[in-house]
Design a protein around this motif. Structure first.
Motif, PDB file in Angstrom:
ATOM      1  N   ILE A 240       0.833  -1.202   0.000  1.00  0.00           N
ATOM      2  CA  ILE A 240       0.000   0.000   0.000  1.00  0.00           C
ATOM      3  C   ILE A 240       0.869   1.253   0.000  1.00  0.00           C
ATOM      4  O   ILE A 240       0.607   2.215  -0.726  1.00  0.00           O
ATOM      5  CB  ILE A 240      -0.968  -0.016   1.200  1.00  0.00           C
ATOM      6  CG1 ILE A 240      -2.013  -1.118   1.012  1.00  0.00           C
ATOM      7  CG2 ILE A 240      -1.641   1.342   1.383  1.00  0.00           C
ATOM      8  CD1 ILE A 240      -2.934  -1.308   2.206  1.00  0.00           C
TER       9      ILE A 240
ATOM     10  N   LYS B  73       2.336   1.974  -3.347  1.00  0.00           N
ATOM     11  CA  LYS B  73       1.372   2.509  -4.317  1.00  0.00           C
ATOM     12  C   LYS B  73       0.980   3.953  -4.016  1.00  0.00           C
ATOM     13  O   LYS B  73       0.683   4.723  -4.930  1.00  0.00           O
ATOM     14  CB  LYS B  73       0.109   1.644  -4.317  1.00  0.00           C
ATOM     15  CG  LYS B  73       0.332   0.184  -4.672  1.00  0.00           C
ATOM     16  CD  LYS B  73       0.687  -0.011  -6.133  1.00  0.00           C
ATOM     17  CE  LYS B  73      -0.487   0.270  -7.021  1.00  0.00           C
ATOM     18  NZ  LYS B  73      -0.201  -0.018  -8.439  1.00  0.00           N
ATOM     19  N   THR B  74       0.952   4.329  -2.736  1.00  0.00           N
ATOM     20  CA  THR B  74       0.378   5.629  -2.350  1.00  0.00           C
ATOM     21  C   THR B  74       1.395   6.646  -1.849  1.00  0.00           C
ATOM     22  O   THR B  74       1.061   7.820  -1.684  1.00  0.00           O
ATOM     23  CB  THR B  74      -0.653   5.435  -1.220  1.00  0.00           C
ATOM     24  OG1 THR B  74       0.027   4.940  -0.051  1.00  0.00           O
ATOM     25  CG2 THR B  74      -1.741   4.451  -1.639  1.00  0.00           C
TER      26      THR B  74
ATOM     27  N   PHE C 151      -5.057   8.708  -0.323  1.00  0.00           N
ATOM     28  CA  PHE C 151      -4.822   7.626  -1.282  1.00  0.00           C
ATOM     29  C   PHE C 151      -4.816   6.259  -0.595  1.00  0.00           C
ATOM     30  O   PHE C 151      -5.298   5.271  -1.159  1.00  0.00           O
ATOM     31  CB  PHE C 151      -3.501   7.847  -2.019  1.00  0.00           C
ATOM     32  CG  PHE C 151      -3.480   9.068  -2.891  1.00  0.00           C
ATOM     33  CD1 PHE C 151      -4.659   9.741  -3.210  1.00  0.00           C
ATOM     34  CD2 PHE C 151      -2.285   9.560  -3.404  1.00  0.00           C
ATOM     35  CE1 PHE C 151      -4.651  10.870  -4.014  1.00  0.00           C
ATOM     36  CE2 PHE C 151      -2.262  10.688  -4.211  1.00  0.00           C
ATOM     37  CZ  PHE C 151      -3.443  11.344  -4.516  1.00  0.00           C
TER      38      PHE C 151
ATOM     39  N   GLN D 176      -2.254  -3.444  -9.070  1.00  0.00           N
ATOM     40  CA  GLN D 176      -3.510  -2.677  -9.072  1.00  0.00           C
ATOM     41  C   GLN D 176      -3.241  -1.215  -9.400  1.00  0.00           C
ATOM     42  O   GLN D 176      -2.305  -0.597  -8.878  1.00  0.00           O
ATOM     43  CB  GLN D 176      -4.184  -2.783  -7.696  1.00  0.00           C
ATOM     44  CG  GLN D 176      -5.488  -2.031  -7.572  1.00  0.00           C
ATOM     45  CD  GLN D 176      -6.665  -2.832  -8.122  1.00  0.00           C
ATOM     46  OE1 GLN D 176      -6.470  -3.830  -8.790  1.00  0.00           O
ATOM     47  NE2 GLN D 176      -7.864  -2.375  -7.824  1.00  0.00           N
TER      48      GLN D 176
ATOM     49  N   LEU E 124      -3.969   2.715  -9.140  1.00  0.00           N
ATOM     50  CA  LEU E 124      -4.506   3.582  -8.087  1.00  0.00           C
ATOM     51  C   LEU E 124      -5.540   4.541  -8.680  1.00  0.00           C
ATOM     52  O   LEU E 124      -5.250   5.197  -9.668  1.00  0.00           O
ATOM     53  CB  LEU E 124      -3.364   4.376  -7.427  1.00  0.00           C
ATOM     54  CG  LEU E 124      -3.758   5.274  -6.270  1.00  0.00           C
ATOM     55  CD1 LEU E 124      -4.375   4.462  -5.143  1.00  0.00           C
ATOM     56  CD2 LEU E 124      -2.551   6.048  -5.753  1.00  0.00           C
TER      57      LEU E 124
ATOM     58  N   LEU F  64      -7.374   3.421  -1.669  1.00  0.00           N
ATOM     59  CA  LEU F  64      -6.840   2.164  -2.176  1.00  0.00           C
ATOM     60  C   LEU F  64      -7.394   0.992  -1.393  1.00  0.00           C
ATOM     61  O   LEU F  64      -7.777  -0.035  -1.976  1.00  0.00           O
ATOM     62  CB  LEU F  64      -5.314   2.173  -2.118  1.00  0.00           C
ATOM     63  CG  LEU F  64      -4.627   0.888  -2.596  1.00  0.00           C
ATOM     64  CD1 LEU F  64      -5.026   0.556  -4.037  1.00  0.00           C
ATOM     65  CD2 LEU F  64      -3.106   0.999  -2.488  1.00  0.00           C
TER      66      LEU F  64
ATOM     67  N   SER G  23     -10.842   0.345  -2.487  1.00  0.00           N
ATOM     68  CA  SER G  23     -10.810  -0.258  -3.823  1.00  0.00           C
ATOM     69  C   SER G  23     -10.421  -1.735  -3.755  1.00  0.00           C
ATOM     70  O   SER G  23     -10.993  -2.581  -4.459  1.00  0.00           O
ATOM     71  CB  SER G  23      -9.824   0.505  -4.711  1.00  0.00           C
ATOM     72  OG  SER G  23      -9.675  -0.126  -5.964  1.00  0.00           O
TER      73      SER G  23
END
Length: 281
Positions: free
Chosen positions: A236, A239-240, A246, A279, A281, A250, A253
């Motif tokens: 995580i 990704k953020t 975010f 995945q 974002l 996420l 999601s």
């Protein structure tokens, strides 16, 4: 007793929780009997002076008009404004339309100087008087929260400075607190609301979360040991970059797409780290 004023500015990137923190402060203000005025600047209305200020005061007047339990306070406010401003209240109603119904007078009649060269200064003075009347009428401090200050017009910034200075120096028994939020990356040198050290002011800068903080957040959200969530929180964070908004979006999601799901067999949450890393974002 001389009045008091203070200001707090919250800055940070989009999604770091500036507005959320301000909302929590607002809840504290209301629960302690204070008066809260809220407004938000719009990027498309930067050329319109006082837009967020007008919205904040207009919403407050609308709240008074819609609450019958506050009829006595409306009458007291109208009386105090009439005593302090007299016919000058007309100019205030041009900025705050719903104030007209509170005053209950046909103040549009008579002569009014619409071509005043110092119209903005006059509005600044009128807003100061209005804040002081609100504070004394309700016997409570007034908090003004303005969001997205990076889109504020110069007249509004000047008005806020004038409010802070006027209440702090000239007011009797009035108390005013200003709370503002802005995106620091969208301003040249930040927002300056200082009043030459006359007014107490604090600057709070919010940043993105570190990887350990993200893991703590994920661990507490899923009710799992930080040791068990480290792999998930690492994905995580990757990704953020630790942006709180975010991270939240996420995780929602991932749940919606089944990549983060409760397992009845294992009686805990489970996930697929490799699929999460792929995945979008």
């Amino acid at each position: 007793e001389v009045g008091e004023s203070e200001s707090v500015l919250i800055s940070g990137k989009s999604g770091t929780g500036k507005s959320l923190l301000a909302v929590e402060v607002g809840k504290h203000v209301i629960s302690n009997g204070g008066v809260l005025l809220t407004g938000k600047f719009d990027q498309l209305q930067q050329g319109k002076p006082f837009s967020a200020l007008a919205s904040a005061f207009n919403q407050f007047c609308g709240f008074l008009l819609s609450n019958r339990d506050l009829d006595s306070m409306k009458q007291k406010l109208a009386h105090q404004l009439d005593c302090v401003l007299g016919s000058d209240a007309y100019y205030l109603t041009k900025l705050i339309p719903k104030l007209t119904a509170i005053l209950g007078l046909n103040i549009s009649c008579g002569y009014h100087d619409e071509n005043c060269v110092d119209a903005q200064k006059r509005l600044q003075w009128l807003l100061c008087e209005f804040v002081q009347v609100i504070s004394t009428s309700f016997a409570a401090p007034v908090t003004l929260f303005l969001d997205d200050l990076q889109w504020a017009d110069p007249a509004s910034i000047a008005a806020v400075k004038h409010l802070l200075l006027a209440v702090n120096v000239t007011s009797q028994d009035a108390h005013f607190f200003f709370l503002g939020c802005f995106r620091k990356e969208e301003t040249d040198s930040g927002i300056k609301i200082s009043c030459d050290d006359i007014v107490a002011s604090v600057n709070v800068e919010l940043d993105c979360m570190g990887e350990e903080t993200v893991n703590t957040m994920v661990s507490e959200t899923l009710c799992l040991s930080p040791r068990l969530t480290r792999a998930l929180s690492s994905a995580i964070y990757h990704k953020t970059k630790g942006n709180p908004l975010f991270v939240t979006r996420l995780m929602i999601s991932l749940c919606r797409d089944g990549l983060l799901r409760p397992s009845l067999r294992r009686r805990r949450w489970e996930w697929d780290k490799e699929k999460i890393l792929c995945q979008k974002l």
